[in-house]
Write a protein that holds these residues in place. Sequence first.
Motif, PDB file in Angstrom:
ATOM      1  N   SER A  32      15.954  77.941  95.810  1.00 23.37           N
ATOM      2  CA  SER A  32      16.016  79.360  95.488  1.00 23.37           C
ATOM      3  C   SER A  32      14.749  79.841  94.796  1.00 23.37           C
ATOM      4  O   SER A  32      14.659  80.988  94.401  1.00 23.37           O
ATOM      5  N   PHE A  33      13.771  78.984  94.627  1.00 22.03           N
ATOM      6  CA  PHE A  33      12.524  79.391  93.999  1.00 22.03           C
ATOM      7  C   PHE A  33      11.679  80.147  95.013  1.00 22.03           C
ATOM      8  O   PHE A  33      11.673  79.846  96.191  1.00 22.03           O
ATOM      9  N   GLY A  34      10.965  81.135  94.521  1.00 21.01           N
ATOM     10  CA  GLY A  34      10.144  81.969  95.388  1.00 21.01           C
ATOM     11  C   GLY A  34       8.707  81.482  95.450  1.00 21.01           C
ATOM     12  O   GLY A  34       8.401  80.355  95.076  1.00 21.01           O
ATOM     13  N   ALA A  35       7.836  82.366  95.891  1.00 18.84           N
ATOM     14  CA  ALA A  35       6.428  82.037  96.073  1.00 18.84           C
ATOM     15  C   ALA A  35       5.553  82.746  95.046  1.00 18.84           C
ATOM     16  O   ALA A  35       4.411  83.049  95.303  1.00 18.84           O
ATOM     17  N   GLN A  36       6.105  83.020  93.895  1.00 10.54           N
ATOM     18  CA  GLN A  36       5.356  83.690  92.831  1.00 10.54           C
ATOM     19  C   GLN A  36       4.287  82.735  92.303  1.00 10.54           C
ATOM     20  O   GLN A  36       4.558  81.559  92.089  1.00 10.54           O
ATOM     21  N   PRO A  37       3.076  83.221  92.070  1.00  9.50           N
ATOM     22  CA  PRO A  37       2.060  82.348  91.481  1.00  9.50           C
ATOM     23  C   PRO A  37       2.397  82.043  90.016  1.00  9.50           C
ATOM     24  O   PRO A  37       3.223  82.722  89.403  1.00  9.50           O
ATOM     25  N   LEU A  38       1.748  81.042  89.467  1.00  5.52           N
ATOM     26  CA  LEU A  38       1.982  80.676  88.077  1.00  5.52           C
ATOM     27  C   LEU A  38       1.482  81.771  87.148  1.00  5.52           C
ATOM     28  O   LEU A  38       0.421  82.344  87.365  1.00  5.52           O
ATOM     29  N   GLY A  39       2.272  82.054  86.138  1.00  5.38           N
ATOM     30  CA  GLY A  39       1.900  83.105  85.199  1.00  5.38           C
ATOM     31  C   GLY A  39       2.735  83.012  83.946  1.00  5.38           C
ATOM     32  O   GLY A  39       3.453  82.042  83.726  1.00  5.38           O
ATOM     33  N   GLN A  40       2.648  84.053  83.127  1.00  2.12           N
ATOM     34  CA  GLN A  40       3.350  84.090  81.855  1.00  2.12           C
ATOM     35  C   GLN A  40       4.025  85.446  81.694  1.00  2.12           C
ATOM     36  O   GLN A  40       3.472  86.482  82.058  1.00  2.12           O
ATOM     37  N   LYS A  73       2.944  77.471  99.704  1.00  2.00           N
ATOM     38  CA  LYS A  73       4.067  78.401  99.661  1.00  2.00           C
ATOM     39  C   LYS A  73       3.616  79.869  99.706  1.00  2.00           C
ATOM     40  O   LYS A  73       4.438  80.760  99.752  1.00  2.00           O
ATOM     41  N   HIS A  74       2.318  80.109  99.695  1.00  2.00           N
ATOM     42  CA  HIS A  74       1.767  81.467  99.735  1.00  2.00           C
ATOM     43  C   HIS A  74       1.285  81.806 101.148  1.00  2.00           C
ATOM     44  O   HIS A  74       1.153  80.920 101.994  1.00  2.00           O
ATOM     45  N   PRO A  75       1.004  83.081 101.415  1.00  2.00           N
ATOM     46  CA  PRO A  75       0.654  83.490 102.783  1.00  2.00           C
ATOM     47  C   PRO A  75      -0.662  82.921 103.314  1.00  2.00           C
ATOM     48  O   PRO A  75      -0.797  82.714 104.510  1.00  2.00           O
ATOM     49  N   ASN A  76      -1.654  82.665 102.441  1.00  2.00           N
ATOM     50  CA  ASN A  76      -2.959  82.172 102.891  1.00  2.00           C
ATOM     51  C   ASN A  76      -3.409  80.987 102.042  1.00  2.00           C
ATOM     52  O   ASN A  76      -4.267  81.134 101.159  1.00  2.00           O
ATOM     53  N   PRO A  77      -2.836  79.798 102.305  1.00  2.00           N
ATOM     54  CA  PRO A  77      -3.192  78.624 101.492  1.00  2.00           C
ATOM     55  C   PRO A  77      -4.703  78.395 101.449  1.00  2.00           C
ATOM     56  O   PRO A  77      -5.403  78.540 102.456  1.00  2.00           O
ATOM     57  N   GLY A  78      -5.203  78.086 100.237  1.00  2.00           N
ATOM     58  CA  GLY A  78      -6.620  77.831 100.046  1.00  2.00           C
ATOM     59  C   GLY A  78      -7.432  79.079  99.725  1.00  2.00           C
ATOM     60  O   GLY A  78      -8.570  78.983  99.281  1.00  2.00           O
ATOM     61  N   ARG A  79      -6.860  80.242  99.940  1.00  2.00           N
ATOM     62  CA  ARG A  79      -7.566  81.505  99.684  1.00  2.00           C
ATOM     63  C   ARG A  79      -7.329  81.938  98.235  1.00  2.00           C
ATOM     64  O   ARG A  79      -6.208  81.839  97.731  1.00  2.00           O
ATOM     65  N   PRO A  80      -8.353  82.463  97.554  1.00  2.00           N
ATOM     66  CA  PRO A  80      -8.173  82.855  96.152  1.00  2.00           C
ATOM     67  C   PRO A  80      -7.401  84.166  96.008  1.00  2.00           C
ATOM     68  O   PRO A  80      -7.309  84.958  96.945  1.00  2.00           O
ATOM     69  N   TYR A  81      -6.853  84.359  94.820  1.00  2.00           N
ATOM     70  CA  TYR A  81      -6.266  85.643  94.451  1.00  2.00           C
ATOM     71  C   TYR A  81      -6.768  85.984  93.048  1.00  2.00           C
ATOM     72  O   TYR A  81      -7.117  85.107  92.266  1.00  2.00           O
ATOM     73  N   ALA A 114       4.853  88.270  94.206  1.00  2.00           N
ATOM     74  CA  ALA A 114       4.375  87.566  95.399  1.00  2.00           C
ATOM     75  C   ALA A 114       2.898  87.884  95.591  1.00  2.00           C
ATOM     76  O   ALA A 114       2.364  88.813  94.978  1.00  2.00           O
ATOM     77  N   ILE A 115       2.259  87.147  96.441  1.00  2.00           N
ATOM     78  CA  ILE A 115       0.867  87.423  96.810  1.00  2.00           C
ATOM     79  C   ILE A 115       0.901  88.135  98.155  1.00  2.00           C
ATOM     80  O   ILE A 115       1.590  87.718  99.083  1.00  2.00           O
ATOM     81  N   ALA A 116       0.155  89.234  98.233  1.00  2.00           N
ATOM     82  CA  ALA A 116       0.131  90.046  99.454  1.00  2.00           C
ATOM     83  C   ALA A 116      -1.286  90.568  99.675  1.00  2.00           C
ATOM     84  O   ALA A 116      -2.092  90.621  98.741  1.00  2.00           O
ATOM     85  N   PRO A 117      -1.593  90.975 100.913  1.00  2.00           N
ATOM     86  CA  PRO A 117      -2.915  91.557 101.177  1.00  2.00           C
ATOM     87  C   PRO A 117      -3.086  92.865 100.406  1.00  2.00           C
ATOM     88  O   PRO A 117      -2.189  93.695 100.364  1.00  2.00           O
TER      89      PRO A 117
END
Length: 165
Positions: A32-40, A73-81, A114-117
């Motif tokens: 049930s875990f999503g694709a949210q990046p690590l944060g606080q 788990k993100h849309p573009n593995p290896g790409r920065p955000y 989530a990470i999106a364009p």
Amino acid sequence: MGSGQSSDKLEVNRFLKGRGPQSLAKQVNASSFGAQPLGQMTWEVLHQHMPSFPDANTLKITYVFPEGVQTEKHPNPGRPYAESRLSSYLPDNNEGNSVLKLLEKAFNQQLLFAIAPGENGKDVITTAAVPLKTQPEGEGSRPDGYPDKEYLKMLKNVLRSKGVK
């Protein structure tokens, strides 16, 4: 244990000693875990009132995500955000504090963002399918601000639908 024992029995013995596969409940929770990046996630009380809640202070919730690189788990593995800092608001009353606990659970389960364009072609962090009030005030017609007397009820329903209780 003799050397003639089958590997199936060995796996059962490991499971019985607590070293086997995860329980079904843990497997369900892990999926049930999503694709949210690590944060606080942090929150503070602002001594000001919001429309629709004149008898309550305001809870300001701040979400901070450092820059990073997308994983599988993100849309573009290896790409920065890019680094991102977002805030949302709740009334500081019983219902608002109850919702704050649910948002904390959802954040820990990586369901809020989530990470999106982005508009500039670079990937950005954005809210996922959980609507957040990012403005403490608004004209009522803005979906991201108050007044909105039905917001807390709606938000609890959305979080419940995602398994956050």
